[in-house]
Structures are given as structure tokens and as C-alpha cells.
Write a protein that holds these residues in place. Structure first.
Motif, PDB file in Angstrom:
ATOM      1  N   GLU A  73       0.810  -1.203   0.000  1.00  0.00           N
ATOM      2  CA  GLU A  73       0.000   0.000   0.000  1.00  0.00           C
ATOM      3  C   GLU A  73       0.851   1.263   0.000  1.00  0.00           C
ATOM      4  O   GLU A  73       0.475   2.275  -0.618  1.00  0.00           O
ATOM      5  N   LEU A  74       2.002   1.219   0.656  1.00  0.00           N
ATOM      6  CA  LEU A  74       2.877   2.393   0.660  1.00  0.00           C
ATOM      7  C   LEU A  74       3.477   2.629  -0.718  1.00  0.00           C
ATOM      8  O   LEU A  74       3.645   3.780  -1.148  1.00  0.00           O
ATOM      9  N   MET A  75       3.812   1.562  -1.432  1.00  0.00           N
ATOM     10  CA  MET A  75       4.322   1.730  -2.792  1.00  0.00           C
ATOM     11  C   MET A  75       3.240   2.301  -3.707  1.00  0.00           C
ATOM     12  O   MET A  75       3.511   3.154  -4.562  1.00  0.00           O
ATOM     13  N   LEU A  76       2.005   1.843  -3.536  1.00  0.00           N
ATOM     14  CA  LEU A  76       0.918   2.287  -4.415  1.00  0.00           C
ATOM     15  C   LEU A  76       0.569   3.756  -4.205  1.00  0.00           C
ATOM     16  O   LEU A  76       0.235   4.461  -5.162  1.00  0.00           O
ATOM     17  N   ILE A  77       0.629   4.229  -2.969  1.00  0.00           N
ATOM     18  CA  ILE A  77       0.231   5.609  -2.670  1.00  0.00           C
ATOM     19  C   ILE A  77       1.439   6.515  -2.506  1.00  0.00           C
ATOM     20  O   ILE A  77       1.602   7.509  -3.231  1.00  0.00           O
ATOM     21  N   VAL A  78       2.300   6.206  -1.576  1.00  0.00           N
ATOM     22  CA  VAL A  78       3.425   7.084  -1.258  1.00  0.00           C
ATOM     23  C   VAL A  78       4.460   7.080  -2.379  1.00  0.00           C
ATOM     24  O   VAL A  78       5.237   8.025  -2.517  1.00  0.00           O
ATOM     25  N   GLY A  79       4.491   6.021  -3.178  1.00  0.00           N
ATOM     26  CA  GLY A  79       5.408   5.984  -4.308  1.00  0.00           C
ATOM     27  C   GLY A  79       4.831   6.608  -5.555  1.00  0.00           C
ATOM     28  O   GLY A  79       5.514   7.364  -6.259  1.00  0.00           O
ATOM     29  N   PHE A  80       3.553   6.329  -5.832  1.00  0.00           N
ATOM     30  CA  PHE A  80       2.961   6.778  -7.092  1.00  0.00           C
ATOM     31  C   PHE A  80       2.602   8.262  -7.079  1.00  0.00           C
ATOM     32  O   PHE A  80       2.857   8.975  -8.058  1.00  0.00           O
ATOM     33  N   LEU A  81       1.990   8.738  -6.001  1.00  0.00           N
ATOM     34  CA  LEU A  81       1.502  10.124  -6.009  1.00  0.00           C
ATOM     35  C   LEU A  81       2.613  11.163  -6.169  1.00  0.00           C
ATOM     36  O   LEU A  81       2.450  12.117  -6.934  1.00  0.00           O
ATOM     37  N   PRO A  82       3.764  11.029  -5.479  1.00  0.00           N
ATOM     38  CA  PRO A  82       4.841  12.003  -5.742  1.00  0.00           C
ATOM     39  C   PRO A  82       5.336  11.956  -7.186  1.00  0.00           C
ATOM     40  O   PRO A  82       5.785  12.972  -7.726  1.00  0.00           O
ATOM     41  N   ALA A  83       5.252  10.778  -7.813  1.00  0.00           N
ATOM     42  CA  ALA A  83       5.670  10.671  -9.208  1.00  0.00           C
ATOM     43  C   ALA A  83       4.781  11.498 -10.123  1.00  0.00           C
ATOM     44  O   ALA A  83       5.219  11.930 -11.200  1.00  0.00           O
ATOM     45  N   LEU A  84       3.550  11.728  -9.705  1.00  0.00           N
ATOM     46  CA  LEU A  84       2.620  12.516 -10.517  1.00  0.00           C
ATOM     47  C   LEU A  84       2.600  13.984 -10.104  1.00  0.00           C
ATOM     48  O   LEU A  84       1.916  14.790 -10.734  1.00  0.00           O
ATOM     49  N   ASN A  85       3.348  14.324  -9.050  1.00  0.00           N
ATOM     50  CA  ASN A  85       3.256  15.665  -8.475  1.00  0.00           C
ATOM     51  C   ASN A  85       3.937  16.715  -9.332  1.00  0.00           C
ATOM     52  O   ASN A  85       3.283  17.596  -9.897  1.00  0.00           O
ATOM     53  N   ILE A  86       5.253  16.640  -9.433  1.00  0.00           N
ATOM     54  CA  ILE A  86       5.997  17.675 -10.157  1.00  0.00           C
ATOM     55  C   ILE A  86       5.640  17.677 -11.631  1.00  0.00           C
ATOM     56  O   ILE A  86       5.455  18.742 -12.240  1.00  0.00           O
ATOM     57  N   VAL A  87       5.490  16.491 -12.218  1.00  0.00           N
ATOM     58  CA  VAL A  87       5.152  16.449 -13.637  1.00  0.00           C
ATOM     59  C   VAL A  87       3.747  16.989 -13.882  1.00  0.00           C
ATOM     60  O   VAL A  87       3.457  17.566 -14.944  1.00  0.00           O
ATOM     61  N   GLY A  88       2.867  16.837 -12.879  1.00  0.00           N
ATOM     62  CA  GLY A  88       1.538  17.434 -13.005  1.00  0.00           C
ATOM     63  C   GLY A  88       1.604  18.949 -13.003  1.00  0.00           C
ATOM     64  O   GLY A  88       0.874  19.620 -13.756  1.00  0.00           O
ATOM     65  N   GLU A  89       2.488  19.507 -12.168  1.00  0.00           N
ATOM     66  CA  GLU A  89       2.663  20.956 -12.163  1.00  0.00           C
ATOM     67  C   GLU A  89       3.314  21.435 -13.462  1.00  0.00           C
ATOM     68  O   GLU A  89       3.060  22.551 -13.923  1.00  0.00           O
ATOM     69  N   LYS A  90       4.162  20.587 -14.039  1.00  0.00           N
ATOM     70  CA  LYS A  90       4.751  20.951 -15.329  1.00  0.00           C
ATOM     71  C   LYS A  90       3.669  21.074 -16.396  1.00  0.00           C
ATOM     72  O   LYS A  90       3.673  22.016 -17.207  1.00  0.00           O
ATOM     73  N   GLU A  91       2.743  20.125 -16.409  1.00  0.00           N
ATOM     74  CA  GLU A  91       1.687  20.149 -17.422  1.00  0.00           C
ATOM     75  C   GLU A  91       0.735  21.329 -17.212  1.00  0.00           C
ATOM     76  O   GLU A  91       0.229  21.908 -18.173  1.00  0.00           O
ATOM     77  N   LYS A  92       0.474  21.670 -15.947  1.00  0.00           N
ATOM     78  CA  LYS A  92      -0.430  22.790 -15.663  1.00  0.00           C
ATOM     79  C   LYS A  92       0.261  24.141 -15.825  1.00  0.00           C
ATOM     80  O   LYS A  92      -0.408  25.174 -15.959  1.00  0.00           O
ATOM     81  N   GLY A  93       1.584  24.162 -15.761  1.00  0.00           N
ATOM     82  CA  GLY A  93       2.321  25.409 -15.875  1.00  0.00           C
ATOM     83  C   GLY A  93       2.565  26.107 -14.562  1.00  0.00           C
ATOM     84  O   GLY A  93       3.229  27.157 -14.528  1.00  0.00           O
ATOM     85  N   THR A  94       2.077  25.534 -13.450  1.00  0.00           N
ATOM     86  CA  THR A  94       2.263  26.186 -12.139  1.00  0.00           C
ATOM     87  C   THR A  94       3.688  26.039 -11.624  1.00  0.00           C
ATOM     88  O   THR A  94       4.081  26.756 -10.703  1.00  0.00           O
ATOM     89  N   ILE A  95       4.469  25.128 -12.196  1.00  0.00           N
ATOM     90  CA  ILE A  95       5.840  24.949 -11.746  1.00  0.00           C
ATOM     91  C   ILE A  95       6.699  26.180 -12.033  1.00  0.00           C
ATOM     92  O   ILE A  95       7.710  26.426 -11.365  1.00  0.00           O
ATOM     93  N   GLU A  96       6.277  26.975 -13.016  1.00  0.00           N
ATOM     94  CA  GLU A  96       7.049  28.171 -13.369  1.00  0.00           C
ATOM     95  C   GLU A  96       7.062  29.173 -12.220  1.00  0.00           C
ATOM     96  O   GLU A  96       8.041  29.904 -12.032  1.00  0.00           O
ATOM     97  N   GLN A  97       5.970  29.222 -11.434  1.00  0.00           N
ATOM     98  CA  GLN A  97       5.931  30.149 -10.304  1.00  0.00           C
ATOM     99  C   GLN A  97       6.954  29.743  -9.237  1.00  0.00           C
ATOM    100  O   GLN A  97       7.536  30.610  -8.576  1.00  0.00           O
ATOM    101  N   ILE A  98       7.149  28.439  -9.058  1.00  0.00           N
ATOM    102  CA  ILE A  98       8.159  27.960  -8.117  1.00  0.00           C
ATOM    103  C   ILE A  98       9.562  28.249  -8.644  1.00  0.00           C
ATOM    104  O   ILE A  98      10.463  28.628  -7.892  1.00  0.00           O
ATOM    105  N   ASN A  99       9.738  28.076  -9.938  1.00  0.00           N
ATOM    106  CA  ASN A  99      11.068  28.245 -10.526  1.00  0.00           C
ATOM    107  C   ASN A  99      11.592  29.676 -10.385  1.00  0.00           C
ATOM    108  O   ASN A  99      12.806  29.885 -10.266  1.00  0.00           O
ATOM    109  N   VAL A 100      10.705  30.659 -10.441  1.00  0.00           N
ATOM    110  CA  VAL A 100      11.142  32.057 -10.368  1.00  0.00           C
ATOM    111  C   VAL A 100      11.146  32.589  -8.940  1.00  0.00           C
ATOM    112  O   VAL A 100      11.521  33.733  -8.703  1.00  0.00           O
ATOM    113  N   SER A 101      10.734  31.757  -7.974  1.00  0.00           N
ATOM    114  CA  SER A 101      10.708  32.189  -6.578  1.00  0.00           C
ATOM    115  C   SER A 101      12.034  31.838  -5.907  1.00  0.00           C
ATOM    116  O   SER A 101      12.729  30.907  -6.317  1.00  0.00           O
ATOM    117  N   PRO A 102      12.387  32.563  -4.826  1.00  0.00           N
ATOM    118  CA  PRO A 102      13.661  32.295  -4.118  1.00  0.00           C
ATOM    119  C   PRO A 102      13.548  31.111  -3.160  1.00  0.00           C
ATOM    120  O   PRO A 102      13.763  31.237  -1.945  1.00  0.00           O
TER     121      PRO A 102
END
Length: 355
Positions: A171-200
Motif C-alpha cells: 500500500e505504501l508503494m501504491l500511494i506514497v510511491g505513485f503520487l509524488p511521481a505525478l506531483n511535479i510532472v503534473g505541475e509541469k503540465e499545468k504550468g504552475t511549476i514556473e511560479q516555483i522556478n522564479v521564486s527564491p
């Protein structure tokens, strides 16, 4: 202070999807309820045919005793070997028991097992052999001094006790492993990662803020699984729950960092999900979750030492079944901690902040 805001933001983002909290609650209960019942190596419902050439009271007692077991049932009382073999060919029997004349003083049982399904055939033969040995021990004319057998750590030979600790890893592999894998790439697709990139915001703060919420979720799901195991099967760890939670926290930090690494190197959610699924299958098959590591080929056994899931499942089973202490589990804890530190380092190094 910045890290606190980032962690708060991740928690809000995590629980914004109403489906995820439901999954966090229902998945441990579902896995704990289904997997120990379905993923079992106990073989029941076996059928046997008998060719009795002895026709003695002992042979009839033996047949009745085998038929009365929870694993075997009599389907054919054959007058000849040919008719008994017909029951094998038609699928009405898994094993033929031939009781020869002069049994047991002058001859022994002959067993003919249907090995089309090797597991059913071998287990049927083993059950018959064990029941026959027990029957002879109870006969004053044939009995030798019976052996005294004591099963340690799992006195009832209940396979559920063996499987429940492994469900924590699944269960930890299914949730704790999979969800972070979709986190940053999900922000890349939405474009919200750019706000983090330009922040200090530093890379370490960013990665830590991504991992901490999933460690908390993993601990919550594990505590829920402990309660479910107690409620469903009346099974509790023989060892310290605090030691269990320590291993769970380290394992959560490890698998969440693996998810972030997959996310850092992926351009789409589908790519990240397939990458994690690929490693998930390998981790499960090479961890001893479903099949014992000792039964694997020698080359495969050596590869399992590179699988962090192996050490976690070993530790959980030792705590649940043997009541092992932290000092006894230092090799597993050292291996998991080393993998977790390496995972964090790679996750931080692989994150590219483009300004």
C-alpha cells in the motif's frame, strides 16, 4: 518559515482532490481485507480417489480420516487402477491413493498425483502422506515413537499472519510511491511549476516540502492497517509498534523520493506513471512479498539485495511474527536508511530549477 508554508501548500493541494482522502481511508481496509484471503499458498478443496486392495479396518479408518480433513475429499472409490485413473483424466481427482495388500506391515501406500497443476498435485501428496503418518502413529501395532513438533512464531500455520506485514509495503508503494511521481510532472503540465522556478526557494526546501506530506499520509495509512488487521483477524504485532513506525517512516521517505526522481525525469503524467509501474512490478516480484526469496534462483537472490522493498518486508515480518527488537533489525534499518539518503540526494540533484 518558508518550508512551513510550502508544506502547508502541499497538504492543501493534496486534499483539494476529494477522491484522494477517500482512497487513503479505503485502500488500507480493502487491501487488508482482500489480500490475505486471496494471496494464500494454502491449497484446499483437493479431491482424491481410492483403490483399496487391503480391505482392512485400518485402511477404512485411513480413508475416513483423509476424507474428514479440511483439505481433501473423497470423490471416487475405485475397484481398479484403470477406473481410478479415469477420475484423474476427467478432473474428478487430484491424487490416487492405492492401498496395497499387507498395508502397512508388508507394503506402503502408493500415490499417483495429477501434476498438471504442480502445486495441487504436490500439496495433495503431502497432505495424504502427513495424514497417513499420523494414522500410523495412533495404531498400537505399527506405531513408532511419534516426533514432537512445535511450530514457532506461527503456531497455527496461518498464512494470513505471513501476508499481513507485506501489505504495508504494497500500500505504501501504491500511494506514497505513485503520487509524488505525478506531483511535479503534473505541475509541469499545468504550468504552475514556473511560479516555483522564479521564486527564491531552494531545491532542498522544495523537495522536502514534496516528501513530508506523503510520509504523514503513509504513517496514517499504516496505523489504519494496524487497526484493520486487529479488527479483521485479531492479529497484532509481536514486537514494538514504535519500531514498526520507524521503519515505515524511513520506507515512506525512500519510496516518495523515488517517485520524485521519476517525476523529475518525466515530461508527462503517463510517462511518470509507467516508469513507477515498471519499478513497482520489479520491486514486488524481487522482494519476497508473494514468493519466498529462498525459492528463487541464486542469481535472482543476489539481485534482491539491491531491492529496498526486501529489507522493509523482512523487518515488518520479523516484528509481526518474531517480535524482533530494533537492535536485531539494525542491518535492515541501515540498508533502508542508506537507500533513503541516496534517494533524497538524487531527487534533489535531479530537480532542475529553471529561472
Amino acid at each position: 518559515m518558508t518550508l512551513n508554508y510550502l508544506i502547508e501548500k502541499e497538504f492543501k493541494q493534496l486534499f483539494r482532490n476529494i477522491l484522494l482522502p477517500v482512497v487513503f481511508v479505503l485502500l488500507p481496509i480493502g487491501l487488508m481485507n482482500m489480500v490475505p484471503r486471496l494471496a494464500t499458498q494454502e491449497v484446499k478443496g483437493l479431491k482424491f480417489a481410492v483403490e483399496d486392495k487391503s480391505h482392512t479396518s485400518l485402511s477404512r479408518q485411513l480413508i475416513n480420516k483423509i476424507d474428514a480433513s479440511n483439505y481433501l475429499s473423497l470423490t471416487c472409490y475405485a475397484p481398479s487402477y484403470a477406473e481410478a485413473m479415469h477420475s484423474i483424466n476427467s478432473g474428478d481427482a487430484d491424487v490416487i491413493i492405492e492401498i496395497p495388500k499387507g498395508y502397512p506391515q508388508e507394503s506402503s501406500l502408493a500415490l499417483y498425483a495429477n501434476s498438471t497443476n504442480g502445486t495441487r498435485g504436490s500439496m495433495a501428496s503431502m497432505y495424504v502422506t502427513q495424514i497417513a503418518a499420523d494414522a500410523l502413529c495412533g495404531d498400537s501395532e505399527t506405531a513408532a515413537l511419534p516426533a514432537s513438533v512445535r511450530f514457532m512464531f506461527n503456531t497455527c500455520l496461518d498464512y494470513k499472519i505471513y501476508m499481513i506485514p507485506a501489505i504495508f509495503a504494497l500500500e505504501l508503494m501504491l500511494i506514497v510511491g505513485f503520487l509524488p511521481a505525478l506531483n511535479i510532472v503534473g505541475e509541469k503540465e499545468k504550468g504552475t511549476i514556473e511560479q516555483i522556478n522564479v521564486s527564491p526557494i531552494g531545491k532542498i526546501e522544495f523537495v522536502v516540502s514534496k516528501i513530508v506530506p506523503y510520509v504523514v499520509v503513509g504513517l496514517f495509512m499504516s496505523i489504519e492497517s494496524l487497526v484493520a488487521a486487529k479488527a479483521l483477524y485479531d492479529i497484532t504485532p509481536a514486537g514494538s509498534i514504535l519500531t514498526m513506525l520507524l521503519f515505515i517512516a524511513v520506507f515512506c521517505m525512500l519510496v516518495s523520493s523515488l517517485g520524485l526522481i521519476a517525476s523529475n525525469y518525466s515530461s508527462t503524467i503517463q510517462q511518470a506513471a509507467l516508469t513507477m509501474f515498471f519499478f513497482l512490478v520489479i520491486f514486488i516480484l524481487m522482494s519476497g512479498l508473494l514468493t519466498p526469496i529462498d525459492s528463487m534462483p541464486r542469481w535472482a537472490q543476489l539481485i534482491t539485495y539491491a531491492n529496498p522493498m526486501r529489507y522493509f518486508i523482512e523487518a515488518m515480518r520479523f516484528i509481526y511474527l518474531k517480535g524482533s527488537t530494533l537492535s536485531q533489525l539494525l542491518p535492515q534499518l541501515t540498508a533502508l536508511s542508506g537507500y533513503a539518503i541516496l534517494g533524497w540526494a538524487v531527487a534533489i540533484a535531479s530537480y532542475r530549477k529553471n529561472s
